[in-house]
Design an enzyme around this catalytic site. Structure first.
Site, mmCIF file in Angstrom:
data_model
loop_
_atom_site.group_PDB
_atom_site.id
_atom_site.type_symbol
_atom_site.label_atom_id
_atom_site.label_comp_id
_atom_site.label_asym_id
_atom_site.label_seq_id
_atom_site.Cartn_x
_atom_site.Cartn_y
_atom_site.Cartn_z
ATOM 1 N N HIS A 279 -1.926 -5.420 1.551
ATOM 2 C CA HIS A 279 -3.221 -6.430 1.377
ATOM 3 C C HIS A 279 -3.102 -7.604 0.748
ATOM 4 O O HIS A 279 -2.221 -7.839 -0.103
ATOM 5 C CB HIS A 279 -4.328 -5.399 0.313
ATOM 6 N N THR B 252 -4.684 -7.495 10.771
ATOM 7 C CA THR B 252 -5.062 -6.085 10.193
ATOM 8 C C THR B 252 -4.596 -4.871 10.873
ATOM 9 O O THR B 252 -3.913 -3.853 10.400
ATOM 10 C CB THR B 252 -6.558 -6.218 9.766
ATOM 11 N N ASN C 243 -2.025 0.138 7.069
ATOM 12 C CA ASN C 243 -1.466 -1.094 7.347
ATOM 13 C C ASN C 243 -0.574 -1.783 6.504
ATOM 14 O O ASN C 243 -0.243 -3.113 6.390
ATOM 15 C CB ASN C 243 -2.429 -2.012 7.858
ATOM 16 N N ARG D 78 3.055 -6.160 9.027
ATOM 17 C CA ARG D 78 2.395 -5.016 9.632
ATOM 18 C C ARG D 78 3.095 -4.526 10.930
ATOM 19 O O ARG D 78 3.125 -3.493 11.328
ATOM 20 C CB ARG D 78 0.865 -5.531 9.951
ATOM 21 N N PHE E 216 -15.711 2.557 7.013
ATOM 22 C CA PHE E 216 -14.390 2.787 6.571
ATOM 23 C C PHE E 216 -14.017 3.034 5.038
ATOM 24 O O PHE E 216 -12.971 3.699 4.739
ATOM 25 C CB PHE E 216 -13.236 2.168 7.244
ATOM 26 N N LYS F 153 0.839 -1.123 -0.163
ATOM 27 C CA LYS F 153 -0.034 -0.047 0.178
ATOM 28 C C LYS F 153 0.943 1.283 0.004
ATOM 29 O O LYS F 153 1.963 1.134 0.165
ATOM 30 C CB LYS F 153 -0.815 0.034 1.100
ATOM 31 N N ARG G 26 -0.761 -14.355 4.536
ATOM 32 C CA ARG G 26 -1.715 -13.899 5.259
ATOM 33 C C ARG G 26 -0.898 -13.783 6.871
ATOM 34 O O ARG G 26 -0.835 -13.039 7.541
ATOM 35 C CB ARG G 26 -3.299 -14.344 5.496
#
EC number: 2.7.4.6
Length: 144
Positions: free
Chosen positions: A117, A93, A114, A104, A59, A11, A87
């Site tokens: 994705h 998250t 964060n 993260r 959000f 991100k 993951r």
């Protein structure tokens, strides 16, 4: 064990921190191959469509705004149990709940910013990969 593909997005917050290489290293150390990659700046319509599943969540507007504030690095990862493995590498998250050593925990600032994705299941992975990549834009690493 199944060879799977999953979509990963680094991100804007993580791209701005210049940690793409460190994140890629974690994918590779976990046995995941990067079989397609591109950097782009998502348009508002792209972000709205990609995250449409969250359209009714409070959000959503902030997510779309965040994902369009700077470039993202998008990649397809391939490997044994790639979805779950990615993951696990990403971490929870909310970075405050992420285990030490996860992406993260190490690179994210907040639940909104964060860092990454990742697809949450096989069907989602197929849809998300197709959203960003044409079939001829990824390479099959099986047997290589």
């Amino acid at each position: 064990m199944a060879i799977e593909r999953t979509l990963s997005i680094i991100k804007p917050d993580a791209v701005a921190k210049n940690v793409i290489g460190q994140i890629y290293s974690r994918f590779e150390k976990a046995g995941l191959k990067i079989i397609a990659a591109k950097m782009c700046h998502l348009s508002k319509p792209q972000a709205e469509k990609f995250y449409a599943v969250h359209k009714d969540r409070p959000f959503y507007p902030d997510l779309v705004k965040f994902m369009t504030q700077g470039p993202v690095m998008i990649q397809v990862l391939e490997g044994e149990n790639a979805i779950v493995k990615n993951r696990e590498i990403m971490g929870a998250t909310n970075p405050k709940e992420a285990l030490p050593g996860t992406i993260r925990a190490d690179f994210a600032d907040s639940i909104d910013a964060n860092a990454v994705h990742g697809s949450d299941g096989p069907e989602t992975a197929k849809e998300e990969i197709a959203f960003f990549f044409k079939p001829d834009e990824s390479f099959n690493s099986i047997g290589v």
